[in-house]
Design a protein around this motif. Structure first.
Motif, PDB file in Angstrom:
ATOM      1  N   ALA A  95       0.846  -1.200   0.000  1.00 14.84           N
ATOM      2  CA  ALA A  95       0.000   0.000   0.000  1.00 14.84           C
ATOM      3  C   ALA A  95       0.878   1.246   0.000  1.00 14.84           C
ATOM      4  N   THR A  96       0.399   2.273  -0.636  1.00 12.80           N
ATOM      5  CA  THR A  96       1.048   3.578  -0.623  1.00 12.80           C
ATOM      6  C   THR A  96       0.197   4.484   0.238  1.00 12.80           C
ATOM      7  N   THR A  97       0.836   5.230   1.135  1.00 11.44           N
ATOM      8  CA  THR A  97       0.101   6.102   2.039  1.00 11.44           C
ATOM      9  C   THR A  97       0.714   7.494   2.040  1.00 11.44           C
ATOM     10  N   VAL A  98      -0.144   8.488   2.044  1.00  7.44           N
ATOM     11  CA  VAL A  98       0.248   9.888   2.209  1.00  7.44           C
ATOM     12  C   VAL A  98      -0.598  10.448   3.345  1.00  7.44           C
ATOM     13  N   THR A 122       2.773  14.375   3.642  1.00 11.71           N
ATOM     14  CA  THR A 122       4.013  13.661   3.922  1.00 11.71           C
ATOM     15  C   THR A 122       3.858  12.221   3.458  1.00 11.71           C
ATOM     16  N   ASN A 123       4.876  11.719   2.747  1.00 11.84           N
ATOM     17  CA  ASN A 123       4.817  10.316   2.334  1.00 11.84           C
ATOM     18  C   ASN A 123       5.629   9.451   3.297  1.00 11.84           C
ATOM     19  N   GLY A 124       5.631   8.157   3.075  1.00  7.19           N
ATOM     20  CA  GLY A 124       6.306   7.221   3.958  1.00  7.19           C
ATOM     21  C   GLY A 124       7.820   7.358   3.981  1.00  7.19           C
ATOM     22  N   LEU A 167      -1.851  13.876   5.515  1.00 10.31           N
ATOM     23  CA  LEU A 167      -2.059  15.311   5.335  1.00 10.31           C
ATOM     24  C   LEU A 167      -2.359  15.923   6.694  1.00 10.31           C
ATOM     25  N   ARG A 168      -1.671  17.008   7.035  1.00  8.75           N
ATOM     26  CA  ARG A 168      -1.979  17.699   8.288  1.00  8.75           C
ATOM     27  C   ARG A 168      -2.221  19.170   7.996  1.00  8.75           C
ATOM     28  N   ARG A 169      -3.128  19.736   8.763  1.00  6.66           N
ATOM     29  CA  ARG A 169      -3.521  21.134   8.586  1.00  6.66           C
ATOM     30  C   ARG A 169      -2.452  22.057   9.134  1.00  6.66           C
TER      31      ARG A 169
END
Length: 137
Positions: free
Chosen positions: A4-7, A20-22, A9-11
């Motif tokens: 799996a690819t995960t990104v 931010t990626n892994g 996101l933070r405010r």
């Protein structure tokens, strides 16, 4: 099945986020002077195919010009979405046998990327469903 690819996101502020990626790479989204989410989609479409075409043509010769432009038009009919998506390649290789070989690979490389290799554009075209979940913070 692949990993799996995960990104994440933070405010940072109202309509301004950091993705931010892994691997720890970061990019700001929204806010003043940054890419909008739609522009990032267009960049992802162009970037995915650009990588494929670059690899397939640069084996023969390094390009003198390599520019990819991704565009589309926002429509609100039936809910916000993009229409008329288009990716245009502007490539130039030096004259000579190696440049000729690279030029001969451009159209087959674009076609292979579009029909088989580019995960981003193929996902958009296939219309992969997206599940949204809400978790407590």
């Amino acid at each position: 099945m692949s990993d799996a690819t995960t990104v994440s996101l933070r405010r940072l502020d109202l309509t301004h986020y950091e993705a931010t990626n892994g691997r720890g790479a970061r990019i700001e989204v929204g806010g003043e002077g940054n890419f909008s989410p739609v522009e990032l989609l267009l960049a992802a479409i162009a970037g995915c195919t650009a990588v494929d075409v670059d690899v397939m043509t640069s084996r023969r010769a390094a390009p003198e010009v390599f520019e990819v432009v991704s565009s589309g038009r926002k429509s609100t009919e039936g809910g916000n979405h993009m229409e008329d998506l288009q990716v245009t390649f502007r490539l130039r290789f030096a004259e000579g046998p190696d440049g000729d070989k690279a030029r001969a690979r451009i159209e087959p490389a674009v076609r292979a990327s579009h029909e088989r290799d580019c995960t981003v554009s193929r996902t958009v075209e296939l219309g992969t469903p997206i599940r949204f979940k809400v978790a407590e913070g």
